[in-house]
Design a protein around this motif. Structure first.
Motif, PDB file in Angstrom:
ATOM      1  N   ASP A 202       0.852  -1.186   0.000  1.00 20.92           N
ATOM      2  CA  ASP A 202       0.000   0.000   0.000  1.00 20.92           C
ATOM      3  C   ASP A 202       0.890   1.240   0.000  1.00 20.92           C
ATOM      4  O   ASP A 202       1.490   1.589   1.016  1.00 20.92           O
ATOM      5  CB  ASP A 202      -0.901  -0.017   1.253  1.00 20.92           C
ATOM      6  CG  ASP A 202      -1.746   1.240   1.372  1.00 20.92           C
ATOM      7  OD1 ASP A 202      -1.762   2.059   0.436  1.00 20.92           O
ATOM      8  OD2 ASP A 202      -2.394   1.401   2.428  1.00 20.92           O
ATOM      9  N   LEU A 203       0.978   1.911  -1.132  1.00 16.52           N
ATOM     10  CA  LEU A 203       1.829   3.093  -1.259  1.00 16.52           C
ATOM     11  C   LEU A 203       1.011   4.385  -1.242  1.00 16.52           C
ATOM     12  O   LEU A 203       1.458   5.411  -1.753  1.00 16.52           O
ATOM     13  CB  LEU A 203       2.654   3.015  -2.555  1.00 16.52           C
ATOM     14  CG  LEU A 203       3.621   1.827  -2.674  1.00 16.52           C
ATOM     15  CD1 LEU A 203       4.360   1.883  -4.005  1.00 16.52           C
ATOM     16  CD2 LEU A 203       4.613   1.804  -1.513  1.00 16.52           C
ATOM     17  N   SER A 204      -0.163   4.333  -0.638  1.00 18.88           N
ATOM     18  CA  SER A 204      -1.064   5.488  -0.658  1.00 18.88           C
ATOM     19  C   SER A 204      -0.522   6.693   0.092  1.00 18.88           C
ATOM     20  O   SER A 204      -0.927   7.827  -0.174  1.00 18.88           O
ATOM     21  CB  SER A 204      -2.430   5.102  -0.074  1.00 18.88           C
ATOM     22  OG  SER A 204      -2.301   4.648   1.275  1.00 18.88           O
ATOM     23  N   THR A 205       0.386   6.481   1.034  1.00 25.51           N
ATOM     24  CA  THR A 205       0.970   7.604   1.780  1.00 25.51           C
ATOM     25  C   THR A 205       2.444   7.807   1.441  1.00 25.51           C
ATOM     26  O   THR A 205       3.172   8.471   2.180  1.00 25.51           O
ATOM     27  CB  THR A 205       0.808   7.399   3.301  1.00 25.51           C
ATOM     28  OG1 THR A 205       1.382   6.136   3.682  1.00 25.51           O
ATOM     29  CG2 THR A 205      -0.651   7.422   3.706  1.00 25.51           C
ATOM     30  N   THR A 206       2.883   7.230   0.329  1.00 24.77           N
ATOM     31  CA  THR A 206       4.267   7.398  -0.114  1.00 24.77           C
ATOM     32  C   THR A 206       4.370   8.612  -1.031  1.00 24.77           C
ATOM     33  O   THR A 206       3.708   8.650  -2.069  1.00 24.77           O
ATOM     34  CB  THR A 206       4.761   6.152  -0.869  1.00 24.77           C
ATOM     35  OG1 THR A 206       4.605   5.004  -0.031  1.00 24.77           O
ATOM     36  CG2 THR A 206       6.224   6.297  -1.253  1.00 24.77           C
ATOM     37  N   PRO A 207       5.182   9.600  -0.674  1.00 20.26           N
ATOM     38  CA  PRO A 207       5.291  10.797  -1.511  1.00 20.26           C
ATOM     39  C   PRO A 207       5.762  10.475  -2.927  1.00 20.26           C
ATOM     40  O   PRO A 207       6.654   9.655  -3.128  1.00 20.26           O
ATOM     41  CB  PRO A 207       6.324  11.662  -0.770  1.00 20.26           C
ATOM     42  CG  PRO A 207       6.288  11.164   0.645  1.00 20.26           C
ATOM     43  CD  PRO A 207       5.992   9.706   0.548  1.00 20.26           C
ATOM     44  N   ARG A 208       5.131  11.089  -3.914  1.00 21.11           N
ATOM     45  CA  ARG A 208       5.538  11.108  -5.318  1.00 21.11           C
ATOM     46  C   ARG A 208       5.316   9.798  -6.072  1.00 21.11           C
ATOM     47  O   ARG A 208       5.604   9.724  -7.271  1.00 21.11           O
ATOM     48  CB  ARG A 208       7.003  11.516  -5.449  1.00 21.11           C
ATOM     49  CG  ARG A 208       7.334  12.900  -4.903  1.00 21.11           C
ATOM     50  CD  ARG A 208       8.660  13.381  -5.400  1.00 21.11           C
ATOM     51  NE  ARG A 208       8.641  13.513  -6.854  1.00 21.11           N
ATOM     52  CZ  ARG A 208       9.736  13.729  -7.588  1.00 21.11           C
ATOM     53  NH1 ARG A 208      10.907  13.822  -7.001  1.00 21.11           N
ATOM     54  NH2 ARG A 208       9.660  13.849  -8.908  1.00 21.11           N
ATOM     55  N   VAL A 209       4.812   8.764  -5.428  1.00 24.68           N
ATOM     56  CA  VAL A 209       4.651   7.497  -6.137  1.00 24.68           C
ATOM     57  C   VAL A 209       3.667   7.626  -7.298  1.00 24.68           C
ATOM     58  O   VAL A 209       3.916   7.116  -8.393  1.00 24.68           O
ATOM     59  CB  VAL A 209       4.207   6.380  -5.171  1.00 24.68           C
ATOM     60  CG1 VAL A 209       3.590   5.224  -5.925  1.00 24.68           C
ATOM     61  CG2 VAL A 209       5.402   5.861  -4.388  1.00 24.68           C
ATOM     62  N   GLU A 210       2.545   8.292  -7.072  1.00 24.83           N
ATOM     63  CA  GLU A 210       1.574   8.467  -8.154  1.00 24.83           C
ATOM     64  C   GLU A 210       2.198   9.208  -9.339  1.00 24.83           C
ATOM     65  O   GLU A 210       1.930   8.900 -10.494  1.00 24.83           O
ATOM     66  CB  GLU A 210       0.349   9.218  -7.634  1.00 24.83           C
ATOM     67  CG  GLU A 210      -0.534   8.417  -6.711  1.00 24.83           C
ATOM     68  CD  GLU A 210      -1.087   7.167  -7.376  1.00 24.83           C
ATOM     69  OE1 GLU A 210      -1.397   7.234  -8.583  1.00 24.83           O
ATOM     70  OE2 GLU A 210      -1.183   6.122  -6.712  1.00 24.83           O
ATOM     71  N   GLU A 211       3.056  10.179  -9.019  1.00 24.44           N
ATOM     72  CA  GLU A 211       3.758  10.928 -10.063  1.00 24.44           C
ATOM     73  C   GLU A 211       4.668  10.008 -10.861  1.00 24.44           C
ATOM     74  O   GLU A 211       4.723  10.066 -12.099  1.00 24.44           O
ATOM     75  CB  GLU A 211       4.556  12.046  -9.406  1.00 24.44           C
ATOM     76  CG  GLU A 211       5.426  12.851 -10.333  1.00 24.44           C
ATOM     77  CD  GLU A 211       6.271  13.857  -9.573  1.00 24.44           C
ATOM     78  OE1 GLU A 211       7.364  14.195 -10.063  1.00 24.44           O
ATOM     79  OE2 GLU A 211       5.847  14.294  -8.485  1.00 24.44           O
ATOM     80  N   TRP A 212       5.384   9.107 -10.179  1.00 22.44           N
ATOM     81  CA  TRP A 212       6.291   8.184 -10.872  1.00 22.44           C
ATOM     82  C   TRP A 212       5.513   7.149 -11.675  1.00 22.44           C
ATOM     83  O   TRP A 212       5.939   6.740 -12.758  1.00 22.44           O
ATOM     84  CB  TRP A 212       7.207   7.496  -9.868  1.00 22.44           C
ATOM     85  CG  TRP A 212       8.168   8.429  -9.213  1.00 22.44           C
ATOM     86  CD1 TRP A 212       8.652   9.602  -9.721  1.00 22.44           C
ATOM     87  CD2 TRP A 212       8.766   8.274  -7.923  1.00 22.44           C
ATOM     88  NE1 TRP A 212       9.523  10.188  -8.832  1.00 22.44           N
ATOM     89  CE2 TRP A 212       9.613   9.399  -7.717  1.00 22.44           C
ATOM     90  CE3 TRP A 212       8.683   7.315  -6.923  1.00 22.44           C
ATOM     91  CZ2 TRP A 212      10.355   9.571  -6.545  1.00 22.44           C
ATOM     92  CZ3 TRP A 212       9.418   7.478  -5.759  1.00 22.44           C
ATOM     93  CH2 TRP A 212      10.249   8.599  -5.586  1.00 22.44           C
ATOM     94  N   ILE A 213       4.374   6.695 -11.161  1.00 19.30           N
ATOM     95  CA  ILE A 213       3.556   5.730 -11.896  1.00 19.30           C
ATOM     96  C   ILE A 213       3.127   6.318 -13.234  1.00 19.30           C
ATOM     97  O   ILE A 213       3.168   5.649 -14.271  1.00 19.30           O
ATOM     98  CB  ILE A 213       2.334   5.311 -11.051  1.00 19.30           C
ATOM     99  CG1 ILE A 213       2.784   4.406  -9.887  1.00 19.30           C
ATOM    100  CG2 ILE A 213       1.303   4.594 -11.911  1.00 19.30           C
ATOM    101  CD1 ILE A 213       1.666   4.010  -8.946  1.00 19.30           C
ATOM    102  N   LYS A 214       2.753   7.575 -13.219  1.00 21.84           N
ATOM    103  CA  LYS A 214       2.360   8.233 -14.465  1.00 21.84           C
ATOM    104  C   LYS A 214       3.567   8.453 -15.379  1.00 21.84           C
ATOM    105  O   LYS A 214       3.499   8.233 -16.591  1.00 21.84           O
ATOM    106  CB  LYS A 214       1.683   9.567 -14.155  1.00 21.84           C
ATOM    107  CG  LYS A 214       0.332   9.434 -13.476  1.00 21.84           C
ATOM    108  CD  LYS A 214      -0.264  10.794 -13.174  1.00 21.84           C
ATOM    109  CE  LYS A 214      -1.609  10.658 -12.475  1.00 21.84           C
ATOM    110  NZ  LYS A 214      -2.195  11.987 -12.128  1.00 21.84           N
ATOM    111  N   GLU A 215       4.679   8.897 -14.795  1.00 24.74           N
ATOM    112  CA  GLU A 215       5.866   9.193 -15.600  1.00 24.74           C
ATOM    113  C   GLU A 215       6.376   7.966 -16.338  1.00 24.74           C
ATOM    114  O   GLU A 215       6.812   8.049 -17.487  1.00 24.74           O
ATOM    115  CB  GLU A 215       6.966   9.779 -14.712  1.00 24.74           C
ATOM    116  CG  GLU A 215       8.250  10.084 -15.451  1.00 24.74           C
ATOM    117  CD  GLU A 215       9.354  10.620 -14.541  1.00 24.74           C
ATOM    118  OE1 GLU A 215      10.496  10.743 -15.010  1.00 24.74           O
ATOM    119  OE2 GLU A 215       9.063  10.913 -13.351  1.00 24.74           O
TER     120      GLU A 215
END
Length: 290
Positions: free
Chosen positions: A110-123
């Motif tokens: 669960d990476l919901s509180t990990t900073p910038r992960v959503e940004e990296w997933i998109k990148e």
């Protein structure tokens, strides 16, 4: 004190070395890592397990880069820059490797509180869902056995930063270790028992280095559960701890005129981000209206 990574005596400037980074000649102090060189050049290399107060662990492998002549990709967080080397950070091979690692982590943790992960997933166009609902997960409830901090192992990526901070790199309490092997590996205290029955001294230095929120302040956890945690509405004020004469710097995180957590600047020469239980958790008297 932090480990000196060069052979040059403290206080003396390190000589500069020159190497090629993405087609450009760059100069960095001898002993610098490739990741440090990338940051100095404004290049954004993703990383999860790297910490500026700890020795590199090479655990997450999100920061890999391509070094000319090397058979495998190199972790930028630990590979030292060498004079004359050629490094490429944005090759198809490096990007593909990062994408796979991000997918594997995000599918099992669960990476919901990990900073910038959503940004990296998109990148990196990562698709963690492609592994399906059967991806290995702990599926455990958070461990809430004290009033100071919460352990949520569903968010743990096994980066070992908490183990190092509790061990010989800072606290020397050795309350935290890794138990099990392979898919059964997990972070635990001795005998995998309650935190209150362990050697933990509640300094919270493990929370300070945790990159995913697997370790969090009880105050932060409660506010997130209530839906009131809002970092955009928080202010940060750095002051000096008044409990003793060491002079530790505290950064007070304040929301709605209430202290919600306390951290410490990593570049402070006294604390290097570390505190004791009083400095990190003993702030309730500040806002006691009674």
């Amino acid at each position: 004190m932090p480990r000196n990574t060069s052979a040059v005596p403290l206080g003396l400037p390190r000589r500069l070395i020159e190497f090629t980074l993405d087609g450009q000649e760059v100069r960095v102090p001898e002993g610098s890592t490739i990741l440090e060189a990338c940051r100095a050049e404004g290049k954004d290399i993703p990383t999860l397990c790297e910490g500026d107060t700890l020795r590199p662990k090479n655990a997450c492998r999100v920061c890999v880069v391509e070094v000319e002549g090397a058979r495998t990709l190199a972790p930028a967080c630990s590979r030292k820059a060498e004079a004359g080397m050629t490094v490429r950070t944005d090759t198809e091979r490096a990007r593909h490797s990062r994408k796979i690692v991000i997918e594997l982590l995000a599918s099992s943790v669960d990476l919901s509180t990990t900073p910038r992960v959503e940004e990296w997933i998109k990148e990196y166009d990562a698709k963690p869902d492609r592994f399906g609902p059967d991806a290995a997960r702990l599926n455990e409830d958070p461990k809430i056995d004290n009033d100071l901090y919460v352990r949520d192992l569903d968010k743990c990526i096994l980066c070992y930063k908490c183990v190092d901070a509790c061990g010989d790199q800072w606290q020397n309490t050795f309350a935290i270790s890794v138990v099990g092997r392979g898919f059964d590996a997990r972070i635990a205290v001795e005998h995998d028992g309650p935190l209150t029955e362990s050697a933990c001294v509640y300094c919270g230095n493990c929370i300070e280095v945790c990159p995913t929120g697997a370790l969090s302040f009880k105050s932060e956890y409660d506010m997130r559960e209530a839906g009131t945690w809002d970092e955009s509405q928080q202010t940060e004020t750095t002051t000096v701890c008044a409990y003793c004469g060491v002079g530790c710097n505290l950064t007070l995180h304040v929301q709605d005129n209430e202290i919600v957590k306390v951290t410490s600047p990593h570049d402070n020469p006294v604390t290097h981000g570390n505190l004791c239980i009083k400095g990190r958790f003993g702030y309730q008297h500040v806002q006691n209206r009674d």
